[in-house]
Design an enzyme around this catalytic site. Structure first.
Site, PDB file in Angstrom:
ATOM      1  CB  SER A  87       5.192   1.266  23.369  1.00  0.00           C
ATOM      2  OG  SER A  87       6.197   1.036  24.326  1.00  0.00           O
ATOM      3  CG  HIS A 132       3.425  -2.880  24.020  1.00  0.00           C
ATOM      4  ND1 HIS A 132       3.216  -4.208  23.712  1.00  0.00           N
ATOM      5  CD2 HIS A 132       4.772  -2.718  24.038  1.00  0.00           C
ATOM      6  CE1 HIS A 132       4.369  -4.811  23.547  1.00  0.00           C
ATOM      7  NE2 HIS A 132       5.352  -3.925  23.742  1.00  0.00           N
ATOM      8  CG  ASP A 163       7.893  -2.122  25.625  1.00  0.00           C
ATOM      9  OD1 ASP A 163       7.810  -3.283  25.191  1.00  0.00           O
ATOM     10  OD2 ASP A 163       7.614  -1.109  24.942  1.00  0.00           O
ATOM     11  CG  MET A 186      12.859  -3.140  28.653  1.00  0.00           C
ATOM     12  SD  MET A 186      13.737  -2.072  27.509  1.00  0.00           S
ATOM     13  CE  MET A 186      12.422  -1.622  26.375  1.00  0.00           C
ATOM     14  CG  HIS A 195       7.356  -6.978  24.988  1.00  0.00           C
ATOM     15  ND1 HIS A 195       7.856  -6.149  24.000  1.00  0.00           N
ATOM     16  CD2 HIS A 195       8.077  -8.136  24.921  1.00  0.00           C
ATOM     17  CE1 HIS A 195       8.842  -6.779  23.370  1.00  0.00           C
ATOM     18  NE2 HIS A 195       9.007  -7.961  23.909  1.00  0.00           N
ATOM     19  CG  MET A 251      11.767  -7.164  25.945  1.00  0.00           C
ATOM     20  SD  MET A 251      11.758  -5.525  25.224  1.00  0.00           S
ATOM     21  CE  MET A 251      10.325  -4.843  26.052  1.00  0.00           C
ATOM     22  CG  MET A 280      11.086  -8.188  19.502  1.00  0.00           C
ATOM     23  SD  MET A 280      10.194  -6.925  20.416  1.00  0.00           S
ATOM     24  CE  MET A 280      11.231  -5.488  20.253  1.00  0.00           C
ATOM     25  N   GLY A 292      15.110  -3.299  23.586  1.00  0.00           N
ATOM     26  CA  GLY A 292      15.899  -2.554  24.573  1.00  0.00           C
ATOM     27  C   GLY A 292      15.610  -1.069  24.614  1.00  0.00           C
ATOM     28  CG  PHE A 293      17.495   1.330  23.647  1.00  0.00           C
ATOM     29  CD1 PHE A 293      17.891   2.009  24.794  1.00  0.00           C
ATOM     30  CD2 PHE A 293      18.292   0.293  23.173  1.00  0.00           C
ATOM     31  CE1 PHE A 293      19.060   1.654  25.458  1.00  0.00           C
ATOM     32  CE2 PHE A 293      19.461  -0.071  23.830  1.00  0.00           C
ATOM     33  CZ  PHE A 293      19.849   0.616  24.972  1.00  0.00           C
ATOM     34  N   GLY A 325      12.317   4.193  19.859  1.00  0.00           N
ATOM     35  CA  GLY A 325      12.914   5.219  19.009  1.00  0.00           C
ATOM     36  C   GLY A 325      13.955   4.711  18.029  1.00  0.00           C
ATOM     37  CG  ASP A 333       7.264  -3.930  20.299  1.00  0.00           C
ATOM     38  OD1 ASP A 333       7.428  -2.711  20.136  1.00  0.00           O
ATOM     39  OD2 ASP A 333       7.403  -4.498  21.405  1.00  0.00           O
ATOM     40  N   GLY A 334       8.353  -2.207  17.268  1.00  0.00           N
ATOM     41  CA  GLY A 334       9.661  -1.609  17.031  1.00  0.00           C
ATOM     42  C   GLY A 334       9.690  -0.799  15.746  1.00  0.00           C
ATOM     43  N   GLY A 335       9.793   0.523  15.904  1.00  0.00           N
ATOM     44  CA  GLY A 335       9.881   1.392  14.734  1.00  0.00           C
ATOM     45  C   GLY A 335       8.597   1.452  13.916  1.00  0.00           C
ATOM     46  N   GLY A 349       5.557   3.361  19.839  1.00  0.00           N
ATOM     47  CA  GLY A 349       6.047   4.210  20.914  1.00  0.00           C
ATOM     48  C   GLY A 349       6.211   5.654  20.466  1.00  0.00           C
TER      49      GLY A 349
HETATM   50  C1  DX5 Z   1      11.544  -2.079  22.242  1.00  0.00           C
HETATM   51  C2  DX5 Z   1      10.146  -2.088  22.799  1.00  0.00           C
HETATM   52  C3  DX5 Z   1       9.133  -1.357  21.948  1.00  0.00           C
HETATM   53  C4  DX5 Z   1       9.404   0.099  21.758  1.00  0.00           C
HETATM   54  C5  DX5 Z   1       8.471   0.719  20.775  1.00  0.00           C
HETATM   55  O1  DX5 Z   1      12.374  -2.872  23.007  1.00  0.00           O
HETATM   56  O2  DX5 Z   1       9.676  -3.392  22.958  1.00  0.00           O
HETATM   57  O3  DX5 Z   1       7.827  -1.555  22.430  1.00  0.00           O
HETATM   58  O4  DX5 Z   1       9.338   0.803  22.946  1.00  0.00           O
HETATM   59  O5  DX5 Z   1       8.863   2.029  20.556  1.00  0.00           O
HETATM   60  P1  DX5 Z   1       9.077   2.612  19.094  1.00  0.00           P
HETATM   61  O6  DX5 Z   1       7.763   2.494  18.391  1.00  0.00           O
HETATM   62  O7  DX5 Z   1       9.504   4.010  19.314  1.00  0.00           O
HETATM   63  O8  DX5 Z   1      10.128   1.751  18.433  1.00  0.00           O
HETATM   64 ZN    ZN Z   2       7.394  -4.036  23.374  1.00  0.00          ZN
END
Ligand code: DX5
Ligand code: ZN
Length: 220
Positions: free
Chosen positions: A9, A34, A36, A38, A67, A69, A138, A143-144, A146, A176-178, A198
């Site tokens: 990401s 990827h 993101d 937003m 992606h 959002m 997700m 939104g973020f 980390g 996607d996420g963590g 990410g």
């Molecule tokens: C969250 C994003 C993710 C995120 C992934 O809203 O869609 O793609 O940036 O980052 P990590 O892997 O750090 O959660």
């Molecule tokens: Zn994403």
């Protein structure tokens, strides 16, 4: 079974050195980049738009996995198709008529994905499973980058894997996420085949950093 896909990401990368970051992804075996997007409305954060996506396209041969959002995605998908997106994924919560948006994305020559927040019932996307190319689960609140992985989403992936096997086995099941070295393996066992990452891919000082190279080794 679909091939395994690693999709770093780009929002977690160093934008000041974007061509180096992309080159590192390529040489480490990333499959997609990827992206993101937003908008500060659908999620509180504002990240990147079509201009930066176009700059990514000029700096990598890898497919761009966009992606969105954002609210009102139907008004924006064309801009991302025009700058070279390969995949465009929209959120079910943001679509007035999701089937129409999926058709719109496909008519622009892109692969179409549907995503849902952890708090959204999978029932909402069930009518779309047979027509999408990607289902993006997700595993954090969007939104973020980390944030901590939500283990409850492992069961969601298992359920969706089963449903996709029945109606659309060729679709990608992306998470996607963590996603880090540990949670990637958990989601892989649950049936996901595409992994967005990410912090674990880019944030050298972060606790879960291992780099694209090490993450890729988990899926070959
Ligand atoms: C969250 C994003 C993710 C995120 C992934 O809203 O869609 O793609 O940036 O980052 P990590 O892997 O750090 O959660
Ligand atoms: Zn994403």
């Amino acid at each position: 079974m679909k091939p395994y896909i690693l999709a770093p990401s780009i929002i977690a990368s160093d934008f000041a050195n974007i061509s180096t970051e992309l080159a590192t992804c390529e040489s480490a075996g990333a499959d997609w980049i990827h992206v993101d997007v937003m908008d500060g409305h659908f999620v509180p954060t504002i990240t990147i738009g079509p201009l930066f996506t176009e700059a990514l396209k000029r700096n990598t041969e890898l497919p761009l996995d966009v992606h969105l959002m954002i609210e009102n995605p139907e008004a924006h998908v064309k801009s991302y198709a025009e700058v070279g997106a390969t995949n465009i994924t929209v959120h079910i919560e943001a679509c007035r008529d999701a089937k129409k948006v999926i058709r719109q994305i496909k008519s622009l020559g892109c692969k179409a994905g549907i995503s849902l927040k952890p708090s959204t019932s999978i029932k909402k996307i069930e009518p779309l499973l047979s027509i999408v190319d990607i289902v993006l689960v997700m595993s954090v609140k969007p939104g973020f980058s980390g944030q901590a992985f939500m283990p409850k989403m492992i069961d969601r992936v298992k359920v969706l894997r089963k449903k996709l096997d029945e109606v659309n086995p060729n679709a990608h099941l992306e998470v996607d996420g963590g996603i880090n070295a540990k949670t990637l393996l958990q989601m892989k066992s649950a049936g996901a085949n595409a992994f967005v990452t990410g912090n674990a891919a880019f944030k050298h000082k972060g606790g879960t950093f291992v780099g694209v190279n090490e993450l890729k080794k988990l899926i070959i």
